[in-house]
Design a protein around this motif. Structure first.
Motif, PDB file in Angstrom:
ATOM      1  N   ALA A  78       0.829  -1.205   0.000  1.00 58.59           N
ATOM      2  CA  ALA A  78       0.000   0.000   0.000  1.00 58.59           C
ATOM      3  C   ALA A  78       0.866   1.258   0.000  1.00 58.59           C
ATOM      4  CB  ALA A  78      -0.929  -0.014   1.205  1.00 58.59           C
ATOM      5  N   ILE A  79       1.946   1.235   0.812  1.00 56.51           N
ATOM      6  CA  ILE A  79       2.838   2.392   0.853  1.00 56.51           C
ATOM      7  C   ILE A  79       3.528   2.579  -0.492  1.00 56.51           C
ATOM      8  CG2 ILE A  79       4.957   3.273   1.898  1.00 56.51           C
ATOM      9  CD1 ILE A  79       4.040   2.029   4.523  1.00 56.51           C
ATOM     10  N   THR A  80       3.934   1.468  -1.100  1.00 59.69           N
ATOM     11  CA  THR A  80       4.586   1.553  -2.423  1.00 59.69           C
ATOM     12  C   THR A  80       3.647   2.168  -3.454  1.00 59.69           C
ATOM     13  OG1 THR A  80       5.912  -0.390  -1.870  1.00 59.69           O
ATOM     14  CG2 THR A  80       5.762   0.222  -4.188  1.00 59.69           C
ATOM     15  N   LYS A  81       2.382   1.737  -3.467  1.00 58.14           N
ATOM     16  CA  LYS A  81       1.392   2.311  -4.386  1.00 58.14           C
ATOM     17  C   LYS A  81       1.190   3.808  -4.109  1.00 58.14           C
ATOM     18  CE  LYS A  81      -1.266  -1.922  -5.115  1.00 58.14           C
ATOM     19  NZ  LYS A  81      -2.591  -2.575  -4.921  1.00 58.14           N
ATOM     20  N   ALA A  82       1.137   4.134  -2.801  1.00 59.85           N
ATOM     21  CA  ALA A  82       0.942   5.540  -2.445  1.00 59.85           C
ATOM     22  C   ALA A  82       2.091   6.399  -2.956  1.00 59.85           C
ATOM     23  CB  ALA A  82       0.794   5.673  -0.934  1.00 59.85           C
ATOM     24  N   VAL A  83       3.316   5.918  -2.762  1.00 59.25           N
ATOM     25  CA  VAL A  83       4.487   6.677  -3.220  1.00 59.25           C
ATOM     26  C   VAL A  83       4.457   6.837  -4.737  1.00 59.25           C
ATOM     27  CG1 VAL A  83       7.000   6.629  -3.406  1.00 59.25           C
ATOM     28  CG2 VAL A  83       5.894   6.067  -1.225  1.00 59.25           C
ATOM     29  N   ALA A  84       4.100   5.724  -5.416  1.00 59.15           N
ATOM     30  CA  ALA A  84       4.047   5.784  -6.887  1.00 59.15           C
ATOM     31  C   ALA A  84       2.980   6.777  -7.351  1.00 59.15           C
ATOM     32  CB  ALA A  84       3.772   4.399  -7.449  1.00 59.15           C
ATOM     33  N   SER A  85       1.818   6.765  -6.720  1.00 56.98           N
ATOM     34  CA  SER A  85       0.744   7.678  -7.115  1.00 56.98           C
ATOM     35  C   SER A  85       1.130   9.124  -6.858  1.00 56.98           C
ATOM     36  CB  SER A  85      -0.544   7.320  -6.356  1.00 56.98           C
ATOM     37  OG  SER A  85      -0.971   6.022  -6.679  1.00 56.98           O
ATOM     38  N   LEU A  86       1.748   9.384  -5.694  1.00 54.15           N
ATOM     39  CA  LEU A  86       2.138  10.753  -5.372  1.00 54.15           C
ATOM     40  C   LEU A  86       3.224  11.253  -6.306  1.00 54.15           C
ATOM     41  CD1 LEU A  86       2.116  10.591  -1.470  1.00 54.15           C
ATOM     42  CD2 LEU A  86       0.422  11.658  -2.963  1.00 54.15           C
ATOM     43  N   GLU A  87       4.160  10.385  -6.648  1.00 50.55           N
ATOM     44  CA  GLU A  87       5.230  10.815  -7.546  1.00 50.55           C
ATOM     45  C   GLU A  87       4.702  11.109  -8.944  1.00 50.55           C
ATOM     46  OE1 GLU A  87       8.090   7.726  -7.287  1.00 50.55           O
ATOM     47  OE2 GLU A  87       9.086   8.565  -5.500  1.00 50.55           O
ATOM     48  N   LYS A  88       3.556  10.476  -9.322  1.00 45.88           N
ATOM     49  CA  LYS A  88       2.938  10.746 -10.623  1.00 45.88           C
ATOM     50  C   LYS A  88       2.030  11.978 -10.584  1.00 45.88           C
ATOM     51  CE  LYS A  88       2.929   5.965 -12.186  1.00 45.88           C
ATOM     52  NZ  LYS A  88       2.083   4.805 -12.569  1.00 45.88           N
ATOM     53  N   GLY A  89       1.850  12.536  -9.384  1.00 42.72           N
ATOM     54  CA  GLY A  89       1.001  13.706  -9.259  1.00 42.72           C
ATOM     55  C   GLY A  89      -0.468  13.379  -9.181  1.00 42.72           C
ATOM     56  N   MET A  90      -0.818  12.219  -8.718  1.00 43.76           N
ATOM     57  CA  MET A  90      -2.220  11.789  -8.652  1.00 43.76           C
ATOM     58  C   MET A  90      -2.677  11.742  -7.205  1.00 43.76           C
ATOM     59  SD  MET A  90      -1.981   8.743 -11.451  1.00 43.76           S
ATOM     60  CE  MET A  90      -3.697   8.371 -11.200  1.00 43.76           C
ATOM     61  N   GLN A 104      -8.666   8.378  -2.868  1.00 45.44           N
ATOM     62  CA  GLN A 104      -9.919   7.641  -2.977  1.00 45.44           C
ATOM     63  C   GLN A 104      -9.694   6.121  -3.049  1.00 45.44           C
ATOM     64  OE1 GLN A 104     -12.741   9.317  -2.732  1.00 45.44           O
ATOM     65  NE2 GLN A 104     -11.542  11.229  -2.589  1.00 45.44           N
ATOM     66  N   THR A 105      -8.442   5.686  -3.016  1.00 42.33           N
ATOM     67  CA  THR A 105      -8.140   4.246  -3.178  1.00 42.33           C
ATOM     68  C   THR A 105      -8.087   3.544  -1.824  1.00 42.33           C
ATOM     69  OG1 THR A 105      -5.764   4.622  -3.064  1.00 42.33           O
ATOM     70  CG2 THR A 105      -6.795   4.741  -5.255  1.00 42.33           C
ATOM     71  N   ASP A 106      -8.137   2.191  -1.916  1.00 44.57           N
ATOM     72  CA  ASP A 106      -7.987   1.363  -0.700  1.00 44.57           C
ATOM     73  C   ASP A 106      -6.598   1.495  -0.108  1.00 44.57           C
ATOM     74  OD1 ASP A 106     -10.558   0.468  -0.934  1.00 44.57           O
ATOM     75  OD2 ASP A 106     -10.017  -1.339  -2.081  1.00 44.57           O
ATOM     76  N   SER A 107      -5.605   1.718  -0.965  1.00 48.04           N
ATOM     77  CA  SER A 107      -4.235   1.870  -0.452  1.00 48.04           C
ATOM     78  C   SER A 107      -4.135   3.071   0.462  1.00 48.04           C
ATOM     79  CB  SER A 107      -3.258   2.010  -1.626  1.00 48.04           C
ATOM     80  OG  SER A 107      -3.280   0.848  -2.430  1.00 48.04           O
ATOM     81  N   ALA A 108      -4.816   4.167   0.095  1.00 46.96           N
ATOM     82  CA  ALA A 108      -4.793   5.350   0.962  1.00 46.96           C
ATOM     83  C   ALA A 108      -5.433   5.035   2.305  1.00 46.96           C
ATOM     84  CB  ALA A 108      -5.522   6.509   0.272  1.00 46.96           C
ATOM     85  N   ARG A 109      -6.517   4.295   2.267  1.00 42.53           N
ATOM     86  CA  ARG A 109      -7.166   3.934   3.537  1.00 42.53           C
ATOM     87  C   ARG A 109      -6.269   3.019   4.372  1.00 42.53           C
ATOM     88  NH1 ARG A 109     -11.627   4.086   0.026  1.00 42.53           N
ATOM     89  NH2 ARG A 109     -11.430   1.857  -0.474  1.00 42.53           N
ATOM     90  N   VAL A 110      -5.562   2.111   3.700  1.00 45.35           N
ATOM     91  CA  VAL A 110      -4.640   1.226   4.432  1.00 45.35           C
ATOM     92  C   VAL A 110      -3.526   2.029   5.079  1.00 45.35           C
ATOM     93  CG1 VAL A 110      -2.951  -0.631   4.176  1.00 45.35           C
ATOM     94  CG2 VAL A 110      -5.155  -0.804   3.022  1.00 45.35           C
ATOM     95  N   VAL A 111      -2.963   3.000   4.304  1.00 48.52           N
ATOM     96  CA  VAL A 111      -1.875   3.826   4.858  1.00 48.52           C
ATOM     97  C   VAL A 111      -2.395   4.678   6.004  1.00 48.52           C
ATOM     98  CG1 VAL A 111      -0.231   5.653   4.325  1.00 48.52           C
ATOM     99  CG2 VAL A 111      -0.630   3.811   2.686  1.00 48.52           C
TER     100      VAL A 111
END
Length: 673
Positions: free
Chosen positions: A87-99, A105-112
């Motif tokens: 989840a943290i890896t997805k979050a970092v990837a999304s933030l680095e892409k500017g999203m 709104q994703t489950d990964s954000a809720r997990v983090v």
């Protein structure tokens, strides 16, 4: 002389035999005590080895249970950590892409968010509050992903969790090595203790048999010694009496020899011979004048018969008394002279021979029967001892087999219980898997429908129209004839999309809402937000990917769980079949041993009864033969003396009969002259 020699050497032999028996009994008693001590020590060692083996098995079972518990805890921790790190890896990837907006709104954000709320030690409090503020959406409008602050915090959390996971993995691997080393050592210990148990069991059986045999030898030696002592006492008493008689007889014989020697010396003296030549008549004159009379012959015969009577046995004296009466009576000189008496003597001699022959046969019979019966007694006693040993061993074997059968039955029951529990758990896991697949598939369809609906408005080129309704053959004929096609039925499912899923929980939540909020402000001029729509569609795509990944993971886990379950079922079936076969085999062996035990009991009972019968027969033989064997030589000597006296009397009577004829002829010739 022979009897005195027998007394002299027989007592020495008996004394030596008694001494040897005492030494043997003492040595055997010491050996029995030593063997009993070894037996007790072996039993104690066996008990200790069995206890140590049970303790080693219990230690392995406890270590296995603890290892399984630790492995389950590690697996749960690892799964949770992998999920959080992903989840943290997805979050970092999304933030680095500017999203940032789509990511929140994703489950990964809720997990983090949940991870940051529950783990306060991952970040400093200020950093954690800033991260929580971002994840909760309160700073999303002013956040610039290029600054990298939130990204840095997330990377720091990921690195910390990755390090903790690596440490936990290393600890788990070390625990596995420690467990494997402990189990290997305990297995070696169990194998060594099992070998000790088998060796001690065999040693206990051997010592038990040896002790029983030594006790039997001790009893036989004690009985033989008692018999030797009893015989020695009788021999000493008999030899003492015979020694006194022998001394008296030797003295009388010596006196007789002295008297004869003196008489012969006087009669052979030269002066005595000269005197006899001058005074005694010549040999021819002596022969003419010497006459045999009936009275003299009868007197000599009576003397010989009396000698036979004194030497005869009490049962044989009645015939000698009759013979004496015949000689004394006047009819002895009737017709035939002494023929009747001589005939009686011959008959009595034959009777003595027959009686002696009967005694010889009876002695031979008694000796053979006593030897045979004694051999039979020893064989039966040995058989009883062997059967008793076999009975003890059979009982011990039955007890051991009963314990092993009980352990096998308990193992089979425990295996059946574990199989039933594993089957129930597999059913539950499969039901959860099917529910997850159904829910996630429905969620994917809903997200796909939503994405398609947005594309229909914002990106018509990417819109995919639903398939046309297929008309039935009758409807096609109706339309071709100018009829109106039937209306399309309204879609059902979730919000009229035609997608069905189990949403009772959501429905329940909808029913539990409170009073509505105040109305919002009215709108201004409407403008489409095609720019923001791309972020929403991208978020939907991310959600669909997450669902696909979750479905893939669930499918993989289901296959692995099913494979593990089938492997466990196969191994459990094999083990149960092996245990059932072993249980059947041990039950059969136990039945065979019980049958053998019953046979040994029957054999022992038969041998004991036969031994009692043999002992009764030996007692009857002793009552029948002991007197004969004890007085055989005395009776034989008495019969020999009696027969010798009778033969002497017969010789006298035979000679007297011839002399009587000559005397009558001489008288007849004298009267005729």
């Amino acid at each position: 002389d022979k009897f005195m020699c027998y007394c002299k050497h027989g007592k020495g032999d008996l004394s030596s035999s008694i001494t040897v028996a005492e030494d043997t009994m003492s040595q055997t008693s010491s050996n029995i005590k030593a063997s009993e001590g070894k037996l007790a020590q072996s039993k104690e060692n066996l008990k200790t080895a069995q206890a140590d083996r049970s303790a080693a098995k219990d230690a392995m079972a406890e270590a296995t249970a603890l290892r399984e518990k630790e492995a389950a805890a590690f697996a749960a921790y690892k799964a949770d950590a992998d999920t959080n790190i992903a989840a943290i890896t997805k979050a970092v990837a999304s933030l680095e892409k500017g999203m940032a907006g789509g990511f929140l709104q994703t489950d990964s954000a809720r997990v983090v968010l949940k991870l940051a709320q529950s783990n306060q030690d991952l970040l400093d409090e200020a950093d954690r509050q800033e991260l929580l503020s971002f994840l909760s959406g309160s700073q999303s409008e002013g956040y610039a992903p290029q600054s990298g602050e939130i990204t840095g915090l997330l990377k720091q959390m990921g690195e910390t969790m990755a390090k903790d996971l690596a440490d936990a993995t290393a600890t788990e691997e070390a625990a596995i090595k420690t467990y494997e080393g402990l189990v290997a050592a305990k297995k070696k210990e169990v194998a060594a203790l099992s070998a000790t148990v088998e060796a001690k069991t065999a040693q206990i059986g051997t010592l038990g048999v040896a002790i029983v045999q030594m006790q039997g030898d001790l009893s036989d030696t004690a009985a033989a010694q008692a018999a030797d002592k009893e015989f020695l006492e009788g021999l000493e008493k008999s030899c003492s009496t015979k020694t006194a008689e022998w001394e008296e007889r030797s003295k009388t014989r010596a006196d007789e020899l002295v008297a004869l020697a003196d008489t012969i010396r006087v009669l052979n003296d030269d002066d005595a011979l000269d005197l006899f030549k001058r005074t005694l008549p010549g040999a021819s004159a002596s022969l003419v004048q010497m006459t045999a009379t009936t009275s003299a012959v009868r007197a000599r015969a009576l003397q010989a018969v009396r000698s036979a009577q004194r030497a005869a046995l009490p049962n044989d004296r009645s015939g000698l008394n009759l013979l004496m009466l015949t000689l004394v009576g006047k009819k002895s000189m009737s017709q035939g002279g002494f023929d009747k008496v001589i005939k009686m003597i011959d008959e009595m001699v034959e009777i003595l021979k027959k009686e002696q022959l009967d005694d010889d046969h009876k002695k031979e019979y008694c000796g053979a029967q006593l030897d045979t019966a004694d051999d039979k007694r020893k064989d039966l006693e040995r058989t009883v001892s062997q059967e008793e040993t076999a009975i003890v061993q059979a009982k011990e074997a039955i007890a051991t087999l009963a314990e092993e059968i009980a352990a096998l039955e308990a193992g089979v029951k425990a295996l059946d219980k574990s199989v039933a529990e594993a089957t129930e758990q597999r059913k539950e896991e499969n039901a959860e898997y099917k529910e997850l697949m159904t829910s996630n598939s429905a969620a994917k369809e809903v997200l796909g429908w939503a994405k398609n609906r947005l594309n229909k408005f914002y990106n018509p080129k990417m819109y995919v129209a639903p398939p046309k309704q297929e008309l039935t053959e009758g409807e096609r004929i109706f339309v071709s004839n100018g009829g109106t096609p039937p209306p399309t039925p309204p879609p059902g499912g979730i919000a009229g999309t035609g997608i069905t899923a189990l949403l009772q929980v959501a429905a329940g939540k909808a029913r539990s809402r409170g009073a509505p909020a105040p109305p919002p402000e009215t709108w201004g001029a409407y403008a489409t937000k095609s720019g923001e729509t791309g972020g929403v569609i991208e978020m939907i795509n991310l959600l669909i990917k997450d669902l696909d990944k979750e479905l893939t993971e669930a499918e993989t886990e289901e296959k692995e769980a099913q494979a593990d379950y089938e492997t466990m079922m196969k191994e459990s079936a094999s083990k149960r079949a092996a245990d059932a076969s072993l249980l059947t085999e041990k039950s059969g062996v136990k039945a065979d041993v019980e049958g053998a035990l019953e046979a040994h009991n029957e054999n022992k009972g038969s041998a004991v009864k036969e031994h009692m019968a043999v002992m009764k027969y030996i007692a009857s033989l002793h009552s029948e033969c002991d007197w004969l064997l004890q007085y055989f030589d005395v009776r034989k000597e008495a019969r020999a003396g009696e027969a010798d006296s009778l033969l002497k009397a017969k010789a006298v009577l035979s000679g007297a009969d011839y002399a009587l004829v000559q005397t009558k002829a001489h008288n007849f010739l004298a009267r005729a002259a």
